[in-house]
Every structure is written in structure tokens, then in C-alpha cells.
Design a protein around this motif. Structure first.
Motif, mmCIF file in Angstrom:
data_model
loop_
_atom_site.group_PDB
_atom_site.id
_atom_site.type_symbol
_atom_site.label_atom_id
_atom_site.label_comp_id
_atom_site.label_asym_id
_atom_site.label_seq_id
_atom_site.Cartn_x
_atom_site.Cartn_y
_atom_site.Cartn_z
ATOM 1 N N UNK A 63 0.846 -1.174 0.121
ATOM 2 C CA UNK A 63 0.057 0.101 0.029
ATOM 3 C C UNK A 63 0.905 1.266 -0.067
ATOM 4 N N UNK A 64 1.826 1.245 0.897
ATOM 5 C CA UNK A 64 2.958 2.321 0.724
ATOM 6 C C UNK A 64 3.581 2.816 -0.437
ATOM 7 N N UNK A 65 3.840 1.533 -1.149
ATOM 8 C CA UNK A 65 4.104 1.805 -2.663
ATOM 9 C C UNK A 65 3.315 1.996 -3.797
ATOM 10 N N UNK A 66 2.225 1.715 -3.368
ATOM 11 C CA UNK A 66 1.094 1.878 -4.404
ATOM 12 C C UNK A 66 1.138 0.741 -5.269
ATOM 13 N N UNK A 67 1.503 -0.481 -4.941
ATOM 14 C CA UNK A 67 1.591 -1.750 -5.854
ATOM 15 C C UNK A 67 0.563 -2.820 -5.316
ATOM 16 N N UNK A 68 0.229 -3.697 -6.204
ATOM 17 C CA UNK A 68 -0.175 -4.977 -5.664
ATOM 18 C C UNK A 68 0.605 -5.764 -4.701
ATOM 19 N N UNK A 69 0.348 -6.390 -3.700
ATOM 20 C CA UNK A 69 0.962 -7.190 -2.774
ATOM 21 C C UNK A 69 1.800 -8.258 -3.708
ATOM 22 N N UNK A 70 1.231 -8.821 -4.658
ATOM 23 C CA UNK A 70 1.774 -9.772 -5.379
ATOM 24 C C UNK A 70 3.104 -9.368 -6.200
ATOM 25 N N UNK A 71 3.453 -7.961 -6.275
ATOM 26 C CA UNK A 71 4.631 -7.488 -6.766
ATOM 27 C C UNK A 71 5.766 -7.709 -5.955
ATOM 28 N N UNK A 72 5.544 -7.810 -4.623
ATOM 29 C CA UNK A 72 6.461 -7.987 -3.547
ATOM 30 C C UNK A 72 6.954 -9.480 -3.590
ATOM 31 N N UNK A 73 6.002 -10.416 -3.851
ATOM 32 C CA UNK A 73 6.591 -11.684 -3.962
ATOM 33 C C UNK A 73 7.085 -12.258 -5.056
ATOM 34 N N UNK A 74 6.802 -11.583 -6.539
ATOM 35 C CA UNK A 74 7.181 -12.006 -7.647
ATOM 36 C C UNK A 74 8.551 -12.034 -7.980
ATOM 37 N N UNK A 75 8.969 -13.053 -8.857
ATOM 38 C CA UNK A 75 10.237 -13.368 -9.286
ATOM 39 C C UNK A 75 10.742 -12.004 -10.383
ATOM 40 N N UNK A 76 11.520 -11.449 -10.298
ATOM 41 C CA UNK A 76 12.332 -10.400 -11.150
ATOM 42 C C UNK A 76 13.400 -10.789 -11.930
ATOM 43 N N UNK A 77 13.881 -10.630 -12.978
ATOM 44 C CA UNK A 77 15.174 -10.746 -13.485
ATOM 45 C C UNK A 77 16.024 -9.496 -13.562
ATOM 46 N N UNK A 78 17.183 -9.395 -13.054
ATOM 47 C CA UNK A 78 17.956 -8.338 -13.279
ATOM 48 C C UNK A 78 17.890 -7.642 -12.138
#
Length: 78
Positions: A63-78
Motif C-alpha cells: 500500500x505504501x508503494x501503491x502496488x499490488x502485494x503480489x509485486x512483492x513476492x514476484x520473481x524479477x530478472x535483473x
């Protein structure tokens, strides 16, 4: 993969995503803490993988970032 290894990898991923989002916004840990209602000490522990987040805490950070919580657990490359 044993549960403890999976949990450790998930904590690392969440930690990296929180740090990446915070730095992308130019925020200090204190700033994120103010927006999320969390202490800088706790956020430092989360970002360094020494503390695990509850679902409620992940929701507050997202919520502080203004993103969906799934963004915090998603795998990101780079």
C-alpha cells in the motif's frame, strides 16, 4: 525443495523487491517506514532477510508503494 529452503528463498525475493521499489522511489528506509507504519529497524531486518513479513505487513508495504502485494513476492530478472 525443502520447506525451509523455499521460505528462505521467498524471504530473499521479498527483501530484494522491497529494496528495489524503495530505491526506485528514492526513499530511505525511514521514509518507507513512515508510509507503511513500520520502524526503520524492522524494515532493515526485512531487507536483509533477517525478519519475515506477515501478510498484513506485506499489505502495508505494498500500500505504501501503491502496488499490488503480489509485486512483492514476484520473481524479477535483473
Amino acid at each position: 525443495m525443502p520447506d525451509d529452503i523455499y521460505a528462505r528463498e521467498l524471504r530473499k525475493r521479498v527483501a530484494a523487491n522491497i529494496k528495489r521499489l524503495r530505491i526506485d522511489r528514492g526513499w530511505a528506509q525511514e521514509t518507507l517506514g513512515e508510509h507503511a507504519g513500520l520502524s526503520q529497524v524492522y524494515l532493515s531486518r526485512v531487507e536483509n532477510g533477517r525478519a519475515a513479513c506477515s501478510v498484513d505487513t506485506l499489505a502495508s508495504i505494498a500500500r505504501a508503494f501503491g502496488v499490488d502485494p503480489t509485486v512483492l513476492v514476484a520473481a524479477h530478472s535483473g
